[in-house]
Design an enzyme around this catalytic site. Structure first.
Site, mmCIF file in Angstrom:
data_model
loop_
_atom_site.group_PDB
_atom_site.id
_atom_site.type_symbol
_atom_site.label_atom_id
_atom_site.label_comp_id
_atom_site.label_asym_id
_atom_site.label_seq_id
_atom_site.Cartn_x
_atom_site.Cartn_y
_atom_site.Cartn_z
ATOM 1 C CG PHE A 195 -1.939 -1.145 1.390
ATOM 2 C CD1 PHE A 195 -3.335 -1.004 1.276
ATOM 3 C CD2 PHE A 195 -1.319 -2.261 1.892
ATOM 4 C CE1 PHE A 195 -4.447 -1.974 1.367
ATOM 5 C CE2 PHE A 195 -2.580 -3.202 2.409
ATOM 6 C CZ PHE A 195 -3.361 -3.607 1.704
ATOM 7 C CG ASP A 196 1.167 5.669 -1.921
ATOM 8 O OD1 ASP A 196 1.987 6.490 -1.619
ATOM 9 O OD2 ASP A 196 -0.383 6.795 -1.684
ATOM 10 C CE LYS A 197 2.994 8.453 5.659
ATOM 11 N NZ LYS A 197 1.346 9.475 5.503
ATOM 12 C CB VAL B 121 -3.036 -0.508 -2.553
ATOM 13 C CG1 VAL B 121 -5.117 0.327 -2.508
ATOM 14 C CG2 VAL B 121 -3.665 -2.063 -3.015
#
Length: 444
Positions: A134-136, A336
């Protein structure tokens, strides 16, 4: 101007910024059409299988019709009838539709729930994913940060003038952190729009720079300022303190001095922690958070959500390299993300998933799946739908082949009739179709 407004006497100049084909609804229609043509591996297998299966069945039907009369003195009427029955029962209707009708049902159900899957191949691959990265910002967090701290390093400097210059620079970029600073300037009625910025440029993954009144200013992470100037030791302590609170710290200054610190915080999505837990329950081996933010802030946010691994201070190339490492170690990996910086990693992953509403056009175009409502909670649903689709496809294929083999065995005692053949072929097709339509009922 509002919709329905009439221009009675004045001159109205309209600038077209996007064509109708660039609208969201047009893109959705286009992507759905493309999804219909993207073949899943199972579908490609069935198509190849049918190429050999059909000629074999026709050959068997011919042999059934001619061998008994020629060799065993059977009646032509009886065995030609049996050959026709074999030809009918061997028709691969149920087998051929077993995969596409399942994929169309699943993609249609996903679209209604706000998950746009661009093809059957991505639907199938999603169910095989072992690791999700995941990107933050904008993915695990809401992507709507707010300024929490603004500290001018020199008390003799005018705070409003510094904020005006910062806002003038940040207004020229679309980064979520920039919007927080611009918003603060507007709330405090700071006049920044009249400030002329020259030679503006973005320093990928680090910050921005621009010239105001002949002075080149930089805004970026502390790492950027360590590269362009000698950071004062007194700066380390306040920066670290803010980062330990889970805030993203930006430094403003020139090549000679640091003028101000800006701390920005982004709220974690309420659904993020629950989504991570559901993914582990579904059997996902590992979840990873990838971010360009500093390590302290990343660990603070990652610990709140229960992410298994945190990779911080990453440039776009670093994200790409890490996705490749995960693929070499775990095989199937999903990514994501929502920003332009995430596009290379999205493209390198087995399945790229973009946040549709808040994501950049580049990320959405690059990704294989888009969560159109920016609802991360749709991800576990999409994985369950993918896995159920694959189970139903396998069940359809097994049933289609099994019923054919059973009917063909009836040739030996002479029990196979055209009526039995027609019923078995039509019945199998109907049952396969009804089984596939169950995918329309899969709930979140």
């Amino acid at each position: 101007m509002f919709a329905g407004t009439l221009n009675v006497e004045g001159l109205l100049e309209v600038e077209v910024t996007k064509l109708v084909k660039d609208t969201t609804i047009s893109k959705i229609i286009q992507l759905v059409e493309e999804a219909q043509t993207e073949r899943a591996p199972a579908q490609s297998f069935i198509d190849k299988f049918a190429q050999y299966y059909t000629p074999i069945i026709m050959g068997i039907a011919v042999l059934v019709a001619i061998i008994p009369p020629l060799i065993f003195h059977g009646t032509w009427e009886t065995w030609v009838y049996q050959g026709l029955a074999v030809l009918v029962v061997g028709c691969p209707c149920a087998l051929v539709i077993s995969t596409p009708i399942s994929i169309v049902s699943a993609i249609g159900n996903a679209a209604k729930k706000g998950v746009l899957i661009k093809g059957g191949i991505y639907l199938e691959e999603l169910g095989r994913v072992n690791v999700i990265a995941f990107d933050k910002t904008g993915t695990l967090t809401k992507g709507v940060p707010a300024v929490t701290d603004f500290k001018v390093m020199d008390s003799n400097k005018n705070e409003k003038e510094i904020l005006a210059v910062i806002a003038a620079l940040e207004s020229r970029t679309k980064h979520p952190l920039a919007s927080a600073i611009v918003k603060k300037a507007e709330e405090e009625n700071i006049p920044y729009t009249d400030i002329i910025v020259e030679d503006f440029s973005s320093i990928t993954g680090k910050g921005i720079k621009g010239t105001v009144n002949g002075i080149t200013y930089y805004i970026g992470n502390p790492k950027l300022f360590k590269e362009i100037t000698d950071v004062d030791d007194n700066l380390e302590q306040p920066v670290t303190a803010l980062q330990n609170d889970g805030k993203t710290v930006m430094v403003f200054g020139t090549e000679k001095e640091v003028l101000a610190l800006i701390a920005v915080a982004d709220k974690v999505r309420e659904s993020s922690k629950n989504v991570i837990q559901k993914l582990f329950q579904l059997g996902i081996k590992k979840t990873v958070m990838l971010t360009g933010d500093n390590k302290s802030t990343a660990e603070k946010i990652g610990s709140q959500m229960g992410v298994a691994e945190i990779q911080a201070e990453l440039m776009p190339q670093n994200k790409l390299d890490y996705i490749r490492q995960l693929r070499s170690k775990y095989g199937k990996v999903a990514m994501v993300g929502d920003g332009i910086n995430d596009a290379p990693a999205l493209a390198a992953s087995t399945v790229g998933i973009a946040m549709g509403r808040g994501g950049s056009d580049t990320a959405i175009e690059t990704a294989d799946i888009a969560l159109m409502g920016d609802d991360l909670g749709k991800l576990p649903f999409a994985i369950r739908l993918s896995r159920k689709s694959f189970r139903i496809i396998k069940a359809n294929i097994a049933f289609s082949i099994g019923i054919k083999l059973f009917a063909l065995l009836l040739v030996i005692p002479g029990w196979l009739t055209l009526w039995v053949a027609i019923l078995s072929d039509t019945g199998a097709t109907l049952l396969v179709a009804l089984n596939s339509l169950r995918l329309l009922k899969v709930k979140e």
